[in-house]
Motif scaffolding. Sequence first.
Motif, PDB file in Angstrom:
ATOM      1  N   TYR A 239      16.558  17.034 -40.895  1.00 51.35           N
ATOM      2  CA  TYR A 239      15.597  16.426 -39.975  1.00 51.35           C
ATOM      3  C   TYR A 239      15.732  16.940 -38.541  1.00 51.35           C
ATOM      4  O   TYR A 239      14.726  17.025 -37.812  1.00 51.35           O
ATOM      5  CB  TYR A 239      15.712  14.903 -40.003  1.00 51.35           C
ATOM      6  N   ALA A 240      16.940  17.277 -38.096  1.00 48.17           N
ATOM      7  CA  ALA A 240      17.107  17.741 -36.718  1.00 48.17           C
ATOM      8  C   ALA A 240      16.335  19.038 -36.480  1.00 48.17           C
ATOM      9  O   ALA A 240      15.681  19.205 -35.440  1.00 48.17           O
ATOM     10  CB  ALA A 240      18.583  17.934 -36.392  1.00 48.17           C
ATOM     11  N   THR A 241      16.392  19.948 -37.442  1.00 51.14           N
ATOM     12  CA  THR A 241      15.651  21.209 -37.317  1.00 51.14           C
ATOM     13  C   THR A 241      14.148  20.954 -37.312  1.00 51.14           C
ATOM     14  O   THR A 241      13.410  21.525 -36.499  1.00 51.14           O
ATOM     15  CB  THR A 241      16.009  22.162 -38.473  1.00 51.14           C
ATOM     16  N   VAL A 242      13.697  20.083 -38.216  1.00 55.66           N
ATOM     17  CA  VAL A 242      12.265  19.769 -38.277  1.00 55.66           C
ATOM     18  C   VAL A 242      11.817  19.093 -36.990  1.00 55.66           C
ATOM     19  O   VAL A 242      10.785  19.443 -36.408  1.00 55.66           O
ATOM     20  CB  VAL A 242      11.965  18.875 -39.498  1.00 55.66           C
ATOM     21  N   ARG A 243      12.599  18.117 -36.531  1.00 53.09           N
ATOM     22  CA  ARG A 243      12.275  17.414 -35.284  1.00 53.09           C
ATOM     23  C   ARG A 243      12.185  18.378 -34.109  1.00 53.09           C
ATOM     24  O   ARG A 243      11.204  18.358 -33.335  1.00 53.09           O
ATOM     25  CB  ARG A 243      13.352  16.360 -35.006  1.00 53.09           C
ATOM     26  N   ASN A 244      13.187  19.227 -33.946  1.00 52.61           N
ATOM     27  CA  ASN A 244      13.211  20.166 -32.824  1.00 52.61           C
ATOM     28  C   ASN A 244      12.033  21.120 -32.876  1.00 52.61           C
ATOM     29  O   ASN A 244      11.386  21.396 -31.856  1.00 52.61           O
ATOM     30  CB  ASN A 244      14.512  20.964 -32.824  1.00 52.61           C
ATOM     31  N   SER A 245      11.745  21.633 -34.063  1.00 50.87           N
ATOM     32  CA  SER A 245      10.673  22.623 -34.203  1.00 50.87           C
ATOM     33  C   SER A 245       9.312  22.011 -33.898  1.00 50.87           C
ATOM     34  O   SER A 245       8.482  22.614 -33.202  1.00 50.87           O
ATOM     35  CB  SER A 245      10.680  23.209 -35.617  1.00 50.87           C
ATOM     36  N   LEU A 246       9.058  20.817 -34.429  1.00 53.55           N
ATOM     37  CA  LEU A 246       7.766  20.177 -34.184  1.00 53.55           C
ATOM     38  C   LEU A 246       7.595  19.824 -32.712  1.00 53.55           C
ATOM     39  O   LEU A 246       6.521  20.024 -32.129  1.00 53.55           O
ATOM     40  CB  LEU A 246       7.621  18.925 -35.048  1.00 53.55           C
ATOM     41  N   ALA A 247       8.652  19.295 -32.096  1.00 49.61           N
ATOM     42  CA  ALA A 247       8.568  18.952 -30.675  1.00 49.61           C
ATOM     43  C   ALA A 247       8.334  20.206 -29.833  1.00 49.61           C
ATOM     44  O   ALA A 247       7.495  20.205 -28.915  1.00 49.61           O
ATOM     45  CB  ALA A 247       9.833  18.235 -30.229  1.00 49.61           C
ATOM     46  N   ASP A 248       9.052  21.281 -30.144  1.00 46.66           N
ATOM     47  CA  ASP A 248       8.878  22.526 -29.394  1.00 46.66           C
ATOM     48  C   ASP A 248       7.474  23.092 -29.560  1.00 46.66           C
ATOM     49  O   ASP A 248       6.951  23.754 -28.659  1.00 46.66           O
ATOM     50  CB  ASP A 248       9.898  23.568 -29.844  1.00 46.66           C
ATOM     51  N   ALA A 249       6.859  22.839 -30.713  1.00 46.48           N
ATOM     52  CA  ALA A 249       5.501  23.340 -30.970  1.00 46.48           C
ATOM     53  C   ALA A 249       4.438  22.456 -30.319  1.00 46.48           C
ATOM     54  O   ALA A 249       3.243  22.756 -30.421  1.00 46.48           O
ATOM     55  CB  ALA A 249       5.253  23.424 -32.472  1.00 46.48           C
ATOM     56  N   GLY A 250       4.859  21.376 -29.660  1.00 50.36           N
ATOM     57  CA  GLY A 250       3.902  20.541 -28.940  1.00 50.36           C
ATOM     58  C   GLY A 250       3.426  19.321 -29.687  1.00 50.36           C
ATOM     59  O   GLY A 250       2.529  18.612 -29.218  1.00 50.36           O
ATOM     60  N   VAL A 251       4.018  19.027 -30.868  1.00 48.55           N
ATOM     61  CA  VAL A 251       3.622  17.830 -31.611  1.00 48.55           C
ATOM     62  C   VAL A 251       4.244  16.612 -30.938  1.00 48.55           C
ATOM     63  O   VAL A 251       5.458  16.559 -30.737  1.00 48.55           O
ATOM     64  CB  VAL A 251       4.073  17.916 -33.085  1.00 48.55           C
ATOM     65  N   ARG A 252       3.430  15.628 -30.590  1.00 50.31           N
ATOM     66  CA  ARG A 252       3.923  14.429 -29.926  1.00 50.31           C
ATOM     67  C   ARG A 252       4.090  13.261 -30.897  1.00 50.31           C
ATOM     68  O   ARG A 252       4.978  12.424 -30.712  1.00 50.31           O
ATOM     69  CB  ARG A 252       2.950  14.039 -28.807  1.00 50.31           C
ATOM     70  N   VAL A 253       3.229  13.209 -31.942  1.00 47.35           N
ATOM     71  CA  VAL A 253       3.218  12.054 -32.842  1.00 47.35           C
ATOM     72  C   VAL A 253       3.248  12.509 -34.293  1.00 47.35           C
ATOM     73  O   VAL A 253       2.457  13.372 -34.698  1.00 47.35           O
ATOM     74  CB  VAL A 253       1.968  11.184 -32.613  1.00 47.35           C
ATOM     75  N   VAL A 254       4.182  11.930 -35.069  1.00 47.78           N
ATOM     76  CA  VAL A 254       4.231  12.125 -36.514  1.00 47.78           C
ATOM     77  C   VAL A 254       4.091  10.745 -37.157  1.00 47.78           C
ATOM     78  O   VAL A 254       4.799   9.807 -36.793  1.00 47.78           O
ATOM     79  CB  VAL A 254       5.545  12.784 -36.965  1.00 47.78           C
ATOM     80  N   LEU A 255       3.179  10.619 -38.120  1.00 47.59           N
ATOM     81  CA  LEU A 255       2.980   9.381 -38.865  1.00 47.59           C
ATOM     82  C   LEU A 255       3.721   9.503 -40.192  1.00 47.59           C
ATOM     83  O   LEU A 255       3.568  10.501 -40.900  1.00 47.59           O
ATOM     84  CB  LEU A 255       1.494   9.137 -39.114  1.00 47.59           C
ATOM     85  N   SER A 256       4.524   8.504 -40.539  1.00 37.08           N
ATOM     86  CA  SER A 256       5.325   8.592 -41.751  1.00 37.08           C
ATOM     87  C   SER A 256       5.363   7.266 -42.490  1.00 37.08           C
ATOM     88  O   SER A 256       4.839   6.257 -42.018  1.00 37.08           O
ATOM     89  CB  SER A 256       6.753   9.052 -41.418  1.00 37.08           C
ATOM     90  N   GLY A 257       6.017   7.269 -43.652  1.00 35.72           N
ATOM     91  CA  GLY A 257       6.163   6.073 -44.473  1.00 35.72           C
ATOM     92  C   GLY A 257       7.542   6.061 -45.106  1.00 35.72           C
ATOM     93  O   GLY A 257       8.537   6.305 -44.449  1.00 35.72           O
ATOM     94  N   HIS A 258       7.601   5.771 -46.415  1.00 39.38           N
ATOM     95  CA  HIS A 258       8.799   5.901 -47.250  1.00 39.38           C
ATOM     96  C   HIS A 258       9.835   4.805 -47.043  1.00 39.38           C
ATOM     97  O   HIS A 258      10.418   4.308 -48.004  1.00 39.38           O
ATOM     98  CB  HIS A 258       9.443   7.276 -47.037  1.00 39.38           C
ATOM     99  N   PHE A 259      10.103   4.389 -45.795  1.00 45.63           N
ATOM    100  CA  PHE A 259      11.186   3.451 -45.535  1.00 45.63           C
ATOM    101  C   PHE A 259      10.765   1.997 -45.732  1.00 45.63           C
ATOM    102  O   PHE A 259      11.607   1.100 -45.780  1.00 45.63           O
ATOM    103  CB  PHE A 259      11.712   3.650 -44.110  1.00 45.63           C
ATOM    104  N   HIS A 260       9.473   1.749 -45.812  1.00 45.95           N
ATOM    105  CA  HIS A 260       8.908   0.420 -46.072  1.00 45.95           C
ATOM    106  C   HIS A 260       9.158  -0.579 -44.939  1.00 45.95           C
ATOM    107  O   HIS A 260       9.206  -1.786 -45.176  1.00 45.95           O
ATOM    108  CB  HIS A 260       9.438  -0.151 -47.396  1.00 45.95           C
TER     109      HIS A 260
END
Length: 613
Positions: A239-260
């Motif tokens: 998740y750290a790599t995914v988080r860093n990459s998305l933030a660096d690419a300018g993504v501000r908001v991610v919508l997710s589920g799974h944890f209920h």
Amino acid sequence: MKKKWMRLMTILLLTTLWQSVAVAQTKIAVITDTHVMAPDLLVNDGTAWQNKLASDRKLLDYSQRIFDYLVDKFKSGEDKPDLLLLTGDLTKDGELLSHQYVAGRLKELKAAGVKVYVIPGNHDIDNSSAESYNGATTTKVESVTSEGFASLYADYGYSNTTRDPNSLSYAAEPVEGLVLIGIDSHTGALPSGTLDWVCKQAQKAYNEGKQVIAMMHHPLFPHILGADMYVSSATVADYATVRNSLADAGVRVVLSGHFHTSDIAKDWNADLTKEIYDVNTGSTISYPCDYRVMTLSADMQTLDIKTGSVTSLPEDDSFSEKAKERLKASMTKIAKAKIEQKIGTSPLVATIVNGFADLTAQIFIVHAEGDEPEYESKVDEIRKNDYFGLFATFGYGNNIESVLQDKSNYGVEGRENRTADRSLNIPMPDLTESLTLAADGWSTYCSDRRLDLTKTEGIKGYIVESITTDAVQLKEVSIVPAETGFIVNGTEGATVKFNATDKDPDDVSGNLLKGVLEATQAPADAYVLSTQSGTGFYPVSTDVTLPAHKAYLAIPSGGSVRKIVMPSDSQTAAISEQRTSKAGAAFYTLQGVRVAKVSKGVYVKNGKLIIIK
């Protein structure tokens, strides 16, 4: 009569203005982990089905009713959204019949004018648990493959969109100026190449001046310390790599589920310079049975998030109480099993085990309910419980503090954060670029993005089309290609903002301005815009550093040009030359011809335009 007419016109005008504002906003509904089970999968109720319910914390027996309720809610009236996003685990266990049921109901929303986009969850594809129930027996049923998923949901993200060749990820533009990126994490990890593909889509959107919202099934990062104590694969892998990459690419908001659970958390990229939010929404079939309704402002600068809950169903007003009791019983059972692994199951510790398990379930419910006003009072009651001190004794002290204080990255310097969970206004990235014009209103600029100057009031943009010993010819431009130097003219000292665009650019093939994106040492032939002796381009020495995002003229050394004067009322700029005659007294035409006597017209004197009226 006249006053009544004026009042009527005022009301009509205000109504029209309100409607235009309402239409300009984008209303987005989000539901997740619906886990719909098609009715035909329950052939006959019996021990097989009852055992399934007893072993699962989800309200599987309510899945179809809740999904139907929400579909009907969103089909019309004030609850109708512009977009409906489903972030995975659409079905109980990926059964073809369940997917067909979901797709059939989504078709009704599409017919009602709601744009729907889905992404798969870990239950939706190639699931070996896909089965039907008949009395005391279960029977394996057909599950959906990745190809089948894309085919079934062709109208909901998998046609007329940009598709990732490595996964079921895609990019769409459901609303002009808003790019939605669906990220496929159904295996728990992003397939090889998918993260790079997603980041390129986000970068492309940025280059075109568009906002981005991403969605995927698994949370982007842990919202509480030790989240995997409650749900295995609590986040997307690495998740750290995914988080860093998305933030660096300018993504501000991610919508997710799974944890209920409905929980919003904020984190940052690797160097803490760019923030990113994971908006995790609770399952529709797990108390408190939440969904989100978000409003993207007309200027796409803010995303306002509200949370709703299914508290009652047709002919079942007490549904919410039942759902809460089911969750409490389930979490008590899970907690009891975990603590028995630590201290055993003897009668001597039974009271401790039961009390501790009951308290754990209470804490999870508080976390699931989120930060409503009575949250703090609930936490105070929990801390007074006789068994509360056991969390530290059993090694769970920091985990529970993370939950009770609603802090993600608990104890991590620079990252620890508390964010409202049920109602939050998120500022979206400012996609404009700013330039402060010089004191005379003239400046140069160069962007790494294509710019639409027509969206910026009070300015004009030019490129330099040609240079001779007599004149500099300017050409006005509206859509400036990326990495193109251009001249801006507007109000003296004003700060102006530029908007990126994907419109076709103007032809600037003959432009003589050279743009720089990074600070660059001036070449020997560089002339820069300045007010040294009147607005114009002046030579600079090679030990000067040209600022980033500026432009200069390249004029061969040894030439006669020394200064270019920029008029505000003409697209032709005059050039003063080095002359042997006394420059202070001479008048020249715009063609460079010296005149002994002047009449009405425009002349150059001392390198400046002189208008004789």
